[in-house]
Design an enzyme around this catalytic site. Structure first.
Site, PDB file in Angstrom:
ATOM      1  N   HIS A 223      -0.315   4.770   7.116  1.00 37.43           N
ATOM      2  CA  HIS A 223       0.243   5.310   5.878  1.00 37.43           C
ATOM      3  C   HIS A 223       0.679   6.767   5.991  1.00 37.43           C
ATOM      4  CE1 HIS A 223      -2.587   2.017   4.732  1.00 37.43           C
ATOM      5  NE2 HIS A 223      -1.496   1.628   4.079  1.00 37.43           N
TER       6      HIS A 223
ATOM      7  N   SER B 247       0.793  -1.225   0.000  1.00 37.25           N
ATOM      8  CA  SER B 247       0.000   0.000   0.000  1.00 37.25           C
ATOM      9  C   SER B 247       0.826   1.276   0.000  1.00 37.25           C
ATOM     10  CB  SER B 247      -0.936   0.019   1.213  1.00 37.25           C
ATOM     11  OG  SER B 247      -0.197  -0.094   2.419  1.00 37.25           O
TER      12      SER B 247
ATOM     13  N   ASP C 201      -3.225   8.136   7.963  1.00 32.56           N
ATOM     14  CA  ASP C 201      -4.091   7.291   8.786  1.00 32.56           C
ATOM     15  C   ASP C 201      -3.201   6.532   9.766  1.00 32.56           C
ATOM     16  OD1 ASP C 201      -2.968   5.206   7.287  1.00 32.56           O
ATOM     17  OD2 ASP C 201      -4.750   4.904   6.051  1.00 32.56           O
TER      18      ASP C 201
END
Length: 363
Positions: free
Chosen positions: A341, A37, A338
């Site tokens: 990340h 991610s 978040d």
């Protein structure tokens, strides 16, 4: 005659330079990305998984230069661009790396960059299976498909040049430890239940096999990225004290040491990849640690919580949404968007640090 006599030394010098000095290295023709991610630019939008970020407020600050628009979610797990986007721009390539699975992207755009990364993925296939995301072997399969399309689009010779002069960036491993080894222990993580170092050794073996597979397919410029201080991610900080989980940081540090050794071995002519290949280690741990140690020096105010959510300590993915009323107004003050990340601000910092300390060798 006099003019010829005066110009002769210059002519001889020019001939000497042409014969003796090596030709200038070709610039990076494309950025090819594999991983999780932290580098997925939107592939998970097009697969059946819960690990997605194609909704607000993700992407709210995404306004790449020259785009004329922005602020829309793209599947990037951040408020804006990722480090790979900034790296692409630094090499004179487009400011956004397209996701390979995006049906709206054509080969003209993919010829200068393609992302095969999948949020939730890991070196261990079992890690990717936890979230029903693309395993590493599937990312490689898509790259093979891409290479074939590129040859049809550019022709054999030009495509070969594009592939050999492209920069291949690989960034994963955090999910293998945090989501698989410490949380679930499926697949190979279960085999090394009593030895994080043993599991790290297995993952490094996969990383080496992957690097060799890329080399066999034409890659000559590789950037293998290490792990961040994963015990200091907001999600992994101790609930009561907010302190980092140092056990996780120690595991990341040890894995990175093994990856450095692997990079040195692959980059060496004797027993390395050969064929003119250059392999570098992408340090993430050091730059993030610098920010955590002295946030103000790098323009950050909060490095312990994420911008999105209520506490910023557990929200990510679908838990970071438009209903998160306490999401911060200025993500630029935060290191994390978040609970896991980075913000665009931290991504830009990581890209700049890498360009100045490592990736400049490919310019």
């Amino acid at each position: 005659m006099s003019a010829l006599r005066h110009s002769l030394p210059i002519i001889l010098l020019q001939l000497y330079m042409l014969c003796v000095l090596p030709p200038a290295a070709a610039k990076v023709t494309a950025l090819i990305v594999f991983g999780d991610s932290t580098v997925d630019t939107g592939n998970n939008n097009y697969i059946s998984t819960l690990v997605k970020s194609d909704f607000a407020p993700y992407g709210r600050d995404l306004r790449p230069p020259g785009s004329g628009s922005g602020g829309q979610p793209t599947g990037r797990f951040s408020n804006g661009r990722l480090a790979v986007d900034f790296i692409s721009e630094a090499f004179g390539l487009p400011p956004l790396v397209p996701a390979y699975l995006d049906p709206n992207v054509n080969m003209s755009s993919l010829a200068t960059g393609a992302c095969f990364a999948s949020a939730g993925a890991g070196y261990d296939n079992a890690t990717s299976d936890l979230f029903s995301v693309l395993p590493l072997w599937k990312e490689l399969d898509y790259f093979k498909e891409y290479a074939a399309k590129l040859r049809s689009f550019q022709g054999e010779d030009r495509a070969q040049e594009t592939l050999s002069e492209a920069l291949y960036l690989v960034s994963m491993g955090t999910n293998d430890f945090l989501e698989n080894y410490y949380a679930v222990r499926s697949g190979h993580a279960a085999e090394y239940a009593e030895s994080a170092s043993g599991y790290a050794g297995y993952l490094l073996g996969v990383a080496e096999s992957f690097a060799r597979a890329l080399h066999a397919l034409g890659a000559r410029k590789l950037d293998l990225n290490g792990l961040p201080p994963m015990g200091c991610l907001p999600l992994e900080r101790h609930a009561a004290t907010g302190a980092c989980t140092e056990e996780y940081n120690a595991v990341a540090w040890a894995f990175n040491a093994g990856l450095r050794d692997l990079v040195a071995r692959l980059d060496d002519g004797d027993g390395g990849l050969g064929g003119g290949a250059r392999v570098v280690y992408g340090d993430v741990y050091g730059p993030v640690s610098d920010v955590l140690a002295d946030p103000a020096a790098y323009g950050f105010e909060d490095v312990a919580a994420g911008c999105c959510g209520t506490t910023g300590r557990f929200e990510m993915g679908y838990m970071c949404n438009e209903a998160s009323l306490l999401t911060c107004a200025d993500a630029g003050k935060y290191a994390f968007w978040d609970a896991i990340h980075p913000t665009e601000h931290l991504h830009r910092f990581l890209a700049d640090r890498k360009m100045n300390t490592t990736l400049y060798v490919f310019q």
